[in-house]
Write an enzyme that holds these catalytic residues in place. Structure first.
Site, mmCIF file in Angstrom:
data_model
loop_
_atom_site.group_PDB
_atom_site.id
_atom_site.type_symbol
_atom_site.label_atom_id
_atom_site.label_comp_id
_atom_site.label_asym_id
_atom_site.label_seq_id
_atom_site.Cartn_x
_atom_site.Cartn_y
_atom_site.Cartn_z
ATOM 1 N N GLU A 52 0.865 -1.173 0.000
ATOM 2 C CA GLU A 52 0.000 0.000 0.000
ATOM 3 C C GLU A 52 0.902 1.222 0.000
ATOM 4 O O GLU A 52 1.700 1.423 0.921
ATOM 5 C CB GLU A 52 -0.938 0.057 1.210
ATOM 6 C CG GLU A 52 -1.895 1.242 1.081
ATOM 7 C CD GLU A 52 -2.649 1.610 2.354
ATOM 8 O OE1 GLU A 52 -3.420 2.588 2.297
ATOM 9 O OE2 GLU A 52 -2.447 0.958 3.395
ATOM 10 N N ASP A 77 5.202 4.612 3.595
ATOM 11 C CA ASP A 77 4.961 6.053 3.741
ATOM 12 C C ASP A 77 6.257 6.689 4.217
ATOM 13 O O ASP A 77 7.049 6.042 4.918
ATOM 14 C CB ASP A 77 3.835 6.317 4.752
ATOM 15 C CG ASP A 77 3.115 7.634 4.485
ATOM 16 O OD1 ASP A 77 3.766 8.698 4.570
ATOM 17 O OD2 ASP A 77 1.911 7.605 4.178
ATOM 18 N N ASP A 126 -2.832 12.257 -2.757
ATOM 19 C CA ASP A 126 -3.018 13.669 -3.100
ATOM 20 C C ASP A 126 -3.148 13.752 -4.623
ATOM 21 O O ASP A 126 -2.251 13.318 -5.347
ATOM 22 C CB ASP A 126 -1.794 14.470 -2.632
ATOM 23 C CG ASP A 126 -1.963 15.972 -2.809
ATOM 24 O OD1 ASP A 126 -2.699 16.388 -3.739
ATOM 25 O OD2 ASP A 126 -1.345 16.722 -2.041
ATOM 26 N N LYS A 130 -2.847 20.844 -9.655
ATOM 27 C CA LYS A 130 -2.152 21.850 -10.465
ATOM 28 C C LYS A 130 -1.233 21.184 -11.489
ATOM 29 O O LYS A 130 -0.537 20.214 -11.182
ATOM 30 C CB LYS A 130 -1.346 22.789 -9.569
ATOM 31 C CG LYS A 130 -2.218 23.695 -8.695
ATOM 32 C CD LYS A 130 -1.383 24.654 -7.887
ATOM 33 C CE LYS A 130 -2.262 25.567 -7.041
ATOM 34 N NZ LYS A 130 -1.461 26.508 -6.224
ATOM 35 N N ASP A 162 -11.175 9.664 -3.514
ATOM 36 C CA ASP A 162 -12.369 10.498 -3.466
ATOM 37 C C ASP A 162 -12.286 11.609 -4.504
ATOM 38 O O ASP A 162 -13.192 12.438 -4.604
ATOM 39 C CB ASP A 162 -12.521 11.109 -2.077
ATOM 40 C CG ASP A 162 -11.393 12.083 -1.774
ATOM 41 O OD1 ASP A 162 -10.212 11.662 -1.870
ATOM 42 O OD2 ASP A 162 -11.659 13.255 -1.463
#
Length: 224
Positions: A52, A77, A126, A130, A162
């Protein structure tokens, strides 16, 4: 989170047997001993290996591990103070098929060997909306090549987000490059037939999105 709390978590991570924190130099110089040997050295079995990416607190990694005890899971992470919670829970609850790796996703191909990985999950990244942030989107062409280098030939990537922007951007890129989109769903909680592993495991923030009636999207694909 206060700096003292972060330092405490960093220190505690060092005591967890399921946390691995190689330096950037170790990875870039190919001096990371676990590359290509995660199952042999860490999990001591030959079960499928699932990653993940950007695992945050590790909720999804843990949820998948509990659901699939015959697979090995690694949450990745760069923020160790975040996945501290998942690592601590895995130790306390004696979940043997979970590990956590602290590194940047850009170095993923230095942490794992060719054809070592069976599946990759990307959960709520994220979207980097932009244009100048395109290079940081975790499903851009450069990242897909990195994933391809460590995935088995029939390996699968899952994207759960999402962000309608991220969903649409990824679908467009996949179709344009001729990759294999196995399944795509614009609202997994409203459409029938959604995979159980997508709807029955939720992160803390996902729960908040759902309270606001935000649609959760999902894509399963193979990189050609």
């Amino acid at each position: 989170m206060g700096s003292k709390n972060k330092l405490k978590r960093f220190k505690e991570n060092e005591t967890f047997s399921n946390v691995y924190q190689p330096t950037r130099e170790e990875l870039v110089n190919d001096n990371f001993d676990l590359k290509g040997r995660w199952n042999a050295e860490v999990f001591k079995n030959d079960h499928p290996l699932v990653l993940e990416l950007g695992c945050g607190k590790g909720e999804y990694t843990l949820g998948l591990a509990e659901r699939y005890p015959n697979k090995n899971f690694i949450g990745i992470d760069i923020k160790g103070a975040r996945f501290w919670r998942g690592a601590k829970t895995a130790v306390e609850d004696d979940v043997p098929n979970v590990a956590f790796l602290r590194t940047q996703i850009e170095l993923i191909d230095h942490a794992f060997g060719k054809n070592e990985v069976d599946e990759i999950w990307i959960t709520f990244p994220d979207p980097q909306i932009k244009y100048k942030r395109t290079k940081h989107r975790m499903t851009n062409a450069v990242f897909l090549e990195r994933y391809k280098s460590i995935l088995k030939p029939d390996g699968v990537v899952h994207l759960k987000t999402d962000s309608e922007f991220m969903h649409g951007y990824t679908l467009g890129l996949l179709h344009g490059a001729g990759h294999d989109v196995v399944y795509a769903n614009h609202n997994v909680y409203k459409q029938e037939g959604s995979p159980a592993e997508v709807t029955e495991i939720q992160t803390y923030y996902e729960g908040q999105y759902l309270e606001k009636n935000k649609a959760i999207t999902y894509i399963r694909f193979k990189i050609k």
